[in-house]
Design an enzyme around this catalytic site. Sequence first.
Site, PDB file in Angstrom:
ATOM      1  N   ASN A 183       1.001  -1.064   0.121  1.00 34.42           N
ATOM      2  CA  ASN A 183      -0.037  -0.021   0.224  1.00 34.42           C
ATOM      3  C   ASN A 183       0.896   1.018  -0.052  1.00 34.42           C
ATOM      4  OD1 ASN A 183      -1.784   2.018   0.473  1.00 34.42           O
ATOM      5  ND2 ASN A 183      -2.602   1.452   2.496  1.00 34.42           N
ATOM      6  N   LYS A 186       0.080   4.217  -0.440  1.00 35.49           N
ATOM      7  CA  LYS A 186      -0.425   5.403   0.157  1.00 35.49           C
ATOM      8  C   LYS A 186      -0.112   6.951  -0.613  1.00 35.49           C
ATOM      9  CE  LYS A 186      -0.322   3.185   4.529  1.00 35.49           C
ATOM     10  NZ  LYS A 186      -0.346   3.437   6.128  1.00 35.49           N
ATOM     11  N   HIS A 245      -9.713   1.379   3.995  1.00 31.45           N
ATOM     12  CA  HIS A 245      -8.815   1.500   4.779  1.00 31.45           C
ATOM     13  C   HIS A 245      -8.958   2.540   6.115  1.00 31.45           C
ATOM     14  CE1 HIS A 245      -4.434   2.655   6.155  1.00 31.45           C
ATOM     15  NE2 HIS A 245      -4.059   1.398   5.516  1.00 31.45           N
ATOM     16  N   GLU A 283      -7.026   4.784   7.419  1.00 26.95           N
ATOM     17  CA  GLU A 283      -6.876   6.101   6.965  1.00 26.95           C
ATOM     18  C   GLU A 283      -8.058   6.908   6.438  1.00 26.95           C
ATOM     19  OE1 GLU A 283      -2.883   5.709   4.934  1.00 26.95           O
ATOM     20  OE2 GLU A 283      -2.349   5.141   7.380  1.00 26.95           O
ATOM     21  N   GLU A 333      -6.067  -5.041  10.219  1.00 27.54           N
ATOM     22  CA  GLU A 333      -4.928  -3.821  10.355  1.00 27.54           C
ATOM     23  C   GLU A 333      -5.335  -3.157  11.482  1.00 27.54           C
ATOM     24  OE1 GLU A 333      -2.943  -2.753   6.739  1.00 27.54           O
ATOM     25  OE2 GLU A 333      -4.493  -1.578   6.635  1.00 27.54           O
ATOM     26  N   GLY A 383       2.213   2.246  10.611  1.00 30.87           N
ATOM     27  CA  GLY A 383       2.986   3.251  10.413  1.00 30.87           C
ATOM     28  C   GLY A 383       3.690   3.586  12.084  1.00 30.87           C
ATOM     29  N   SER A 405       2.983  -2.421  10.288  1.00 29.90           N
ATOM     30  CA  SER A 405       4.347  -2.461  10.646  1.00 29.90           C
ATOM     31  C   SER A 405       4.856  -3.812  10.240  1.00 29.90           C
ATOM     32  CB  SER A 405       4.566  -2.043  12.090  1.00 29.90           C
ATOM     33  OG  SER A 405       4.385  -0.506  12.412  1.00 29.90           O
TER      34      SER A 405
HETATM   35  P1  PGA Z   1       2.448   0.204   7.638  1.00 26.62           P
HETATM   36  O1  PGA Z   1       0.963   0.494   6.905  1.00 26.62           O
HETATM   37  O2  PGA Z   1       2.864  -1.070   7.192  1.00 26.62           O
HETATM   38  O3  PGA Z   1       3.322   1.372   7.172  1.00 26.62           O
HETATM   39  O4  PGA Z   1       2.218   0.044   9.071  1.00 26.62           O
HETATM   40  C1  PGA Z   1       0.225  -0.613   6.630  1.00 26.62           C
HETATM   41  C2  PGA Z   1      -1.026  -0.240   6.087  1.00 26.62           C
HETATM   42  O5  PGA Z   1      -1.657   1.116   6.523  1.00 26.62           O
HETATM   43  O6  PGA Z   1      -1.888  -0.830   4.910  1.00 26.62           O
END
Ligand code: PGA
Length: 250
Positions: A9, A11, A94, A96, A166, A172, A212
């Site tokens: 992803n 982003k 997602h 976010e 998730e 993140g 992560s």
């Molecule tokens: P990350 O993000 O691996 O940077 O923690 C995962 C995601 O948001 O899909």
Amino acid sequence: MRKPFIAANWKMHKNRDEALKFIYAVSPQIKDYDNVETCIFAPSILLRCLVKRKGDNLQIGAQNMHYEESGAYTGELSANMIKSTKVDYVLIGHSERRAMFNETDETVNKKIKQALKHELKVILCVGESLEQRDASKTVEVITSQVEKALAGIKAEGMKDITIAYEPIWAIGTGKTATKEDANQSCKEIRGKLQSLYSKEVAESTRIQYGGSVKTSNIKELMEMEHIDGALVGGASLDEKDFISLVNYNK
Ligand code: PGA
């Protein structure tokens, strides 16, 4: 047997030149490797450029879409538009987007239905916040998100849906859920699929863990019974790391 599924992803990262550099480095390394399904969820402006150069065994996905067929929705993309660029997947729900762009279980559900109508495959994201986790509400939150997202979707539709668990507090932040906790949540999601559909659907649906994930922890996560893949943000941006993530079992 569920085929492992490793997805990136991106982003809001990478411009066109950076995306080209990535795809030219990664595509030849992946083209003969079909033991693992892969997909890159890229910013929409890069989708066509990546589709044209992706080669075999690498799929491209959009990070979002609108649930209406067409209309006065400035700045939005429809399922039909995305499908017409030969994109394979769309990421829906997602955290976010839920937190910053007002996505709700209801819009997530509408988007999934619209994606399936246009033969786009879906990764549905669910996950609890730290507050919900601390209040021991993880199972309640994630099973409710799954149920509401899949309302009205028939068992046949599930063959095109992957679920990504998730936990928001792990995204993140560098804090990965323990492999046991991640596995337990994925198991709960599988149990929910069994009660909503059947044992067969529960056992054939892939459930990824995201939050992560990196080259150093992917193997132990993938060894867990109910974790069938990973949705990777930060660690997927580097070409070499992405290749290593896909080759986690080598
Ligand atoms: P990350 O993000 O691996 O940077 O923690 C995962 C995601 O948001 O899909």
